[in-house]
Design a protein around this motif. Structure first.
Motif, PDB file in Angstrom:
ATOM      1  N   UNK A  94      -1.775  -6.563  -8.737  1.00  0.00           N
ATOM      2  CA  UNK A  94      -0.600  -7.115  -9.414  1.00  0.00           C
ATOM      3  C   UNK A  94      -0.492  -6.693 -10.875  1.00  0.00           C
ATOM      4  N   UNK A  95      -1.515  -6.020 -11.385  1.00  0.00           N
ATOM      5  CA  UNK A  95      -1.543  -5.628 -12.798  1.00  0.00           C
ATOM      6  C   UNK A  95      -1.075  -4.189 -12.950  1.00  0.00           C
ATOM      7  N   UNK A  96      -0.331  -3.934 -14.008  1.00  0.00           N
ATOM      8  CA  UNK A  96       0.102  -2.571 -14.311  1.00  0.00           C
ATOM      9  C   UNK A  96      -0.776  -2.024 -15.428  1.00  0.00           C
ATOM     10  N   UNK A  97      -1.686  -1.104 -15.091  1.00  0.00           N
ATOM     11  CA  UNK A  97      -2.565  -0.509 -16.098  1.00  0.00           C
ATOM     12  C   UNK A  97      -1.962   0.748 -16.718  1.00  0.00           C
ATOM     13  N   UNK A  98      -0.773   1.113 -16.290  1.00  0.00           N
ATOM     14  CA  UNK A  98      -0.131   2.311 -16.809  1.00  0.00           C
ATOM     15  C   UNK A  98       0.721   1.967 -18.025  1.00  0.00           C
ATOM     16  N   UNK A  99       0.939   2.951 -18.856  1.00  0.00           N
ATOM     17  CA  UNK A  99       1.721   2.755 -20.078  1.00  0.00           C
ATOM     18  C   UNK A  99       3.205   2.602 -19.764  1.00  0.00           C
ATOM     19  N   UNK A 100       3.668   3.320 -18.757  1.00  0.00           N
ATOM     20  CA  UNK A 100       5.086   3.297 -18.428  1.00  0.00           C
ATOM     21  C   UNK A 100       5.459   2.022 -17.670  1.00  0.00           C
ATOM     22  N   UNK A 101       6.686   1.622 -17.811  1.00  0.00           N
ATOM     23  CA  UNK A 101       7.195   0.461 -17.094  1.00  0.00           C
ATOM     24  C   UNK A 101       7.443   0.853 -15.644  1.00  0.00           C
ATOM     25  N   UNK A 102       6.920   0.063 -14.702  1.00  0.00           N
ATOM     26  CA  UNK A 102       7.127   0.404 -13.285  1.00  0.00           C
ATOM     27  C   UNK A 102       8.586   0.250 -12.877  1.00  0.00           C
ATOM     28  N   UNK A 103       8.964   1.054 -11.891  1.00  0.00           N
ATOM     29  CA  UNK A 103      10.311   0.952 -11.347  1.00  0.00           C
ATOM     30  C   UNK A 103      10.408  -0.309 -10.484  1.00  0.00           C
TER      31      UNK A 103
END
Length: 121
Positions: A94-103
């Motif tokens: 459930x966590x976004x470890x990427x710099x970009x915002x997910x679609x």
């Protein structure tokens, strides 16, 4: 010498890009565990392969869930094992470890993956 010491991006290799293509239907994970099933239980950077997949993979890959199920089948304990950040797999999903915002589609896949992992537990 390691990959990072040589400034080589492993994803840029023409060989690695073949995985999941029309010519080579296996994903990299499917291929690795087929030739060495023990790799599903081998930690890298103190993380099990399931943790690495959930933290680093693009969740919009077409075989994302099948790779997760394969790793769970070969290493069931990974479902109840916390990674070095003290998160369980369902939390990592459930966590976004990427710099970009997910679609929006990536967010839906993350929610779906989180829910499926909770149901497996």
């Amino acid at each position: 010498a390691t990959i990072s010491e040589n400034n080589v991006n492993p994803g840029s290799s023409p060989f690695l890009r073949r995985f999941g293509s029309q010519d080579f239907s296996f994903t990299l994970i499917q291929w690795l565990v087929a030739i060495a099933p023990g790799t599903a239980q081998t930690k890298t950077l103190n993380r099990l392969p399931l943790h690495l997949l959930l933290a680093a993979s693009s969740c919009n890959e077409k075989n994302y869930w099948s790779d997760i199920e394969l790793l769970l089948e070969l290493c069931p304990r990974s479902l109840k094992t916390r990674d070095p950040t003290h998160l369980y797999p369902f939390q990592l999903a459930s966590v976004n470890e990427h710099i970009t915002t997910p679609t929006k589609d990536e967010e839906i896949v993350k929610i779906d993956t989180t829910f499926r992992l909770l149901l497996k537990d």
